[in-house]
Design an enzyme around this catalytic site. Sequence first.
Site, PDB file in Angstrom:
ATOM      1  N   GLU A 197       7.839 -21.481 -18.617  1.00 16.29           N
ATOM      2  CA  GLU A 197       7.742 -20.081 -18.191  1.00 16.29           C
ATOM      3  C   GLU A 197       9.016 -19.331 -18.560  1.00 16.29           C
ATOM      4  O   GLU A 197       8.967 -18.184 -19.012  1.00 16.29           O
ATOM      5  CB  GLU A 197       7.474 -20.005 -16.697  1.00 16.29           C
TER       6      GLU A 197
ATOM      7  N   GLU B 123       8.838 -12.874 -24.644  1.00 14.56           N
ATOM      8  CA  GLU B 123       7.895 -11.747 -24.577  1.00 14.56           C
ATOM      9  C   GLU B 123       8.591 -10.414 -24.312  1.00 14.56           C
ATOM     10  O   GLU B 123       8.029  -9.365 -24.592  1.00 14.56           O
ATOM     11  CB  GLU B 123       6.809 -11.997 -23.540  1.00 14.56           C
TER      12      GLU B 123
ATOM     13  N   TRP C 182      -3.855  -1.483  -1.416  1.00 18.80           N
ATOM     14  CA  TRP C 182      -3.805  -2.730  -2.200  1.00 18.80           C
ATOM     15  C   TRP C 182      -4.445  -3.757  -1.279  1.00 18.80           C
ATOM     16  O   TRP C 182      -3.821  -4.205  -0.315  1.00 18.80           O
ATOM     17  CB  TRP C 182      -2.372  -3.115  -2.536  1.00 18.80           C
TER      18      TRP C 182
ATOM     19  N   LYS D 136      -0.899  -5.605 -19.930  1.00 17.85           N
ATOM     20  CA  LYS D 136      -0.749  -6.247 -18.626  1.00 17.85           C
ATOM     21  C   LYS D 136      -1.917  -7.180 -18.338  1.00 17.85           C
ATOM     22  O   LYS D 136      -1.730  -8.237 -17.778  1.00 17.85           O
ATOM     23  CB  LYS D 136      -0.649  -5.194 -17.507  1.00 17.85           C
TER      24      LYS D 136
ATOM     25  N   ASN E 173       0.245  -0.447   6.251  1.00 16.38           N
ATOM     26  CA  ASN E 173       0.660  -1.304   5.142  1.00 16.38           C
ATOM     27  C   ASN E 173       1.199  -2.579   5.779  1.00 16.38           C
ATOM     28  O   ASN E 173       2.058  -2.542   6.645  1.00 16.38           O
ATOM     29  CB  ASN E 173       1.758  -0.620   4.309  1.00 16.38           C
ATOM     30  N   GLY E 174       0.646  -3.722   5.355  1.00 12.96           N
ATOM     31  CA  GLY E 174       1.122  -4.996   5.920  1.00 12.96           C
ATOM     32  C   GLY E 174      -0.043  -5.924   6.185  1.00 12.96           C
ATOM     33  O   GLY E 174      -1.162  -5.695   5.748  1.00 12.96           O
TER      34      GLY E 174
ATOM     35  N   LYS F  73       9.055 -15.874 -20.764  1.00 17.26           N
ATOM     36  CA  LYS F  73       9.693 -14.635 -20.279  1.00 17.26           C
ATOM     37  C   LYS F  73      10.663 -14.102 -21.321  1.00 17.26           C
ATOM     38  O   LYS F  73      10.665 -12.922 -21.642  1.00 17.26           O
ATOM     39  CB  LYS F  73      10.477 -14.910 -18.979  1.00 17.26           C
TER      40      LYS F  73
ATOM     41  N   ARG G  98       1.865   1.684  -5.880  1.00 20.54           N
ATOM     42  CA  ARG G  98       1.943   0.667  -4.820  1.00 20.54           C
ATOM     43  C   ARG G  98       0.579   0.058  -4.521  1.00 20.54           C
ATOM     44  O   ARG G  98       0.458  -0.947  -3.816  1.00 20.54           O
ATOM     45  CB  ARG G  98       2.513   1.268  -3.531  1.00 20.54           C
TER      46      ARG G  98
ATOM     47  N   CYS H 166       0.885  -1.173   0.000  1.00 17.77           N
ATOM     48  CA  CYS H 166       0.000   0.000   0.000  1.00 17.77           C
ATOM     49  C   CYS H 166       0.919   1.217   0.000  1.00 17.77           C
ATOM     50  O   CYS H 166       2.107   1.125   0.248  1.00 17.77           O
ATOM     51  CB  CYS H 166      -0.860   0.027   1.257  1.00 17.77           C
TER      52      CYS H 166
ATOM     53  N   HIS I 106      12.742 -35.894 -31.625  1.00 14.25           N
ATOM     54  CA  HIS I 106      11.607 -36.179 -32.522  1.00 14.25           C
ATOM     55  C   HIS I 106      11.324 -35.018 -33.454  1.00 14.25           C
ATOM     56  O   HIS I 106      10.178 -34.802 -33.858  1.00 14.25           O
ATOM     57  CB  HIS I 106      10.378 -36.543 -31.678  1.00 14.25           C
TER      58      HIS I 106
HETATM   59  C1  AGP Z   1       3.077 -12.997 -18.390  1.00 18.39           C
HETATM   60  O1  AGP Z   1       4.387 -12.464 -18.390  1.00 18.39           O
HETATM   61  C2  AGP Z   1       2.161 -12.275 -19.329  1.00 18.39           C
HETATM   62  N1  AGP Z   1       2.036 -10.928 -18.950  1.00 18.39           N
HETATM   63  C3  AGP Z   1       0.847 -12.997 -19.571  1.00 18.39           C
HETATM   64  O2  AGP Z   1       1.129 -14.275 -20.066  1.00 18.39           O
HETATM   65  C4  AGP Z   1      -0.065 -13.176 -18.341  1.00 18.39           C
HETATM   66  O3  AGP Z   1       0.502 -14.104 -17.460  1.00 18.39           O
HETATM   67  C5  AGP Z   1      -1.411 -13.720 -18.845  1.00 18.39           C
HETATM   68  O4  AGP Z   1      -1.985 -12.743 -19.685  1.00 18.39           O
HETATM   69  C6  AGP Z   1      -2.389 -14.048 -17.710  1.00 18.39           C
HETATM   70  O5  AGP Z   1      -2.696 -12.877 -17.005  1.00 18.39           O
HETATM   71  P1  AGP Z   1      -3.464 -13.030 -15.599  1.00 18.39           P
HETATM   72  O6  AGP Z   1      -2.562 -13.818 -14.719  1.00 18.39           O
HETATM   73  O7  AGP Z   1      -3.689 -11.635 -15.130  1.00 18.39           O
HETATM   74  O8  AGP Z   1      -4.749 -13.766 -15.856  1.00 18.39           O
END
Ligand code: AGP
Length: 606
Positions: free
Chosen positions: A479, A486, A76, A601, A100-101, A483, A27, A2, A502
Site C-alpha cells: 500500500e 499514484e 452520510w 475516485k 451527526n454521530g 500511495k 461531508r 454529516c 532474485h
Molecule cells: C487508492 O488510493 C485508489 N484510489 C484505488 O486503488 C482504490 O483503492 C481502488 O480503486 C478501489 O476502490 P474502492 O475501494 O472504492 O473499491
Amino acid sequence: MCGIIGYTGRLDALNVLLRGLEQLEYRGYDSAGIALLSGKGDDRLLIKKAGPVAALKETCENLKVESHCGIGHTRWATHGGVNDTNAHPHIAGKVTLIHNGIIENYHNLIEKFGFRDLLVSETDTEVAARLLNYYYSGDPYEAIRRTIREITGSYAFCIMFEDIHDKIFCVRNVSPMVAAHMEDGSFVASDVTAVIPYTNRYFVIPEYQIVTLGQDGISVQDFEGNPVSPEMLEVNWNIEAAQKNGFPHFMLKEIHEQPEALRNTITPRLENGLPDFSEDGILDEVLSGCDKIAIVACGTAMYAGMVGKALIEPIIKIPVSVNIASEFRYESPLVDEKTLVLVISQSGETIDTLAALRLSKECGAKVLSIVNVKGSTIARESDYVFYTHAGPEIAVASTKAYMVQLASLYLIGCRMSMARGKFTEAEARTFISRLTDSISAVQKILENKKRIKEAASLVAKAQDAFFVGRGLDYAFSLEGSLKLKEISYIHAEAYAAGELKHGTIALIEKDTPVIAVATQDHIYGKTISNIREVRARGAFVILITKTGAEIPEDICDIHFAVPVSHDQFSVFPVAVILQLLAYYTSDMKGLNVDKPRNLAKSVTVE
Ligand code: AGP
C-alpha cells in the site's frame, strides 16, 4: 460525517440553510433536508430527500415561506438506508432534530422507552428525537439534560422545539460543531465552512454544554445551568480552504481524520471489550462455517486485504486468498458454498469488485462486504455488510478508508478467531485492547510529521523507489508503494525483502530510495540482512521499526520508530508514515495531490 447547519436571525433562513448545505456537502451527500419554523403558531415546515443538495434546492425553488429560524442537514448514512425517510431532520412530537454521530445504545433506548411502534425511520437519530420529546414538557434544557444522560455514543445535535419559535438548541460529544453570532443572527454548523460567508469569528461548541442560539445572541451553559464563556476563534480561510478545514488538501485532512474514523468504526462494535457484530447482523455461524476465505478487491482495498490475510490466516489456519477483482472475475475461482468471500470497497461501486461479488454468489458463496458508502451497490448485493465509518473520502488517494478497512479486518479476524475456538475471551480482549491502543499510535505519528516531510524532500528527487518488508511488513509495504506512485508519479514497487536477490536488486544503485519496514520481531534480523544488501549497493534507506528495536550501525539514512506494543498492530502507525511520505513527496513536486493524473475516485468502468 454529516453536514449540520442552523440559523436564527433576520435573514431568510431558507437561503442561509441551502447555501450552508452546499458548503458542507463534502461531508456527506447521500441525502439532505431542512426544517423551518415560521414563527407563527405551531406550523413547522420539513423538506428532506435522498440525493444531493441540488435536488433539495430544486424542491425548494417555488417555496413561498417566510422563516427566520431553521436547521439543515446533509447525510452520510451510518444507520438505515439512503432514502427520504431516513434523511434528516427527524420530527418527534414537538421536537425537530438533526444529528451527526453514532448513538451506540439506540436499540436499548427503543426497548427501554417503548419507542418501537412510534418509529418511522431506521435511524438512531429518530430515537434521540423521540427521547427528547419524551422528556420535553416546556423546559428545553431539562429535556436535553435528561436525554444526554441516557445516550452513549457520539453526537452533534441541533434541536428545535415547535413552541419555541426563534431558538435553536445545540449539544455535542465528539462530533464537531461550531457557532457564531453577528448582527444578522446566530449560526451553528458542523465546521467553519458554512459560517465563513457571514463572519470569521466563531467558537467551537464545548462538549456536554448546551448552546442556545437566539436572534440577538448566543448563550452557553453547562449541565448545571451555569453560564459559560467559550473561547472565541478567528479564521482567515477562503471557502475552498474551509471545506478542507484549513488543510491544504483533502488528502491531508483525511489522513488527520483517521483517529476519528477508527473510533467510529471500532467503538460501536465493542461490547464489554469484545467484538460484537449483532448490530451488523453478522452471526458467528457466518464466520465459523466456512472452510476457506477469498478476499476480493482492487487497489488499496486489495492491499488492505493482503494485511487481512497476513493477520488472519496464521490464527484461524484455513486458506485465505487475496484476489485482484479484475482477474478473479475472469478466472474459474475455487469458490463454493463453503467459501466466505470478503469483498472490500470504499465506494461500494467498483465495477470489477461488483462483478467478482456476483460471480462469487453464482458459485454459491456467502459474501460479506466491507464498505464505506451506505447503500452502495456492493453493499446492497452482499449477504452481509460490515460498514466502515470513515465519512466521505474526497481525495482520490485512499487513506482513512484504508485505515478503517484494516480495522474492520482486525475486528472480523478477532471475532472469527473466537467463533472458531482459536481465541479465548481473554485473548480476544487483549487483541481488542491492542487494536484500540493503535488509535493513539496513529495520533502520535500525526503529531510528529516534521521528519517525514524531511524524508519526502529526499524521495522527491528520485525516479524510482522500492519498498521492502517481510510478512505483515511486506503486506503494508504494498500500500505504501501504491500511495507514492499514484500521487507523486515516482515509479515505486514493493517487494518481499527476501525476493530482492532474485532480480530486483539489479535496479539498486547509488541513492536509490529504499523504504524498509521491519516491525516483525521474528523476521527482523532477516530483513536487516536484506537492507545491508541494498545499502552495500548505495541505496538511500528509510527504515521503519518498532520503538525499541536494535538499529545496527549505518543500516539506514533515516529511521522512524512506531509506538506499538505488538507486531500485529504496527500497520496502523506505519500506514500513516507511508501516507504522509507520499503526500509530502507529491506536494513538494507541485502535483495535484487530491486529483492525480489519469485516476478517478471510483472506478466504475472496466
Ligand atoms: C487508492 O488510493 C485508489 N484510489 C484505488 O486503488 C482504490 O483503492 C481502488 O480503486 C478501489 O476502490 P474502492 O475501494 O472504492 O473499491
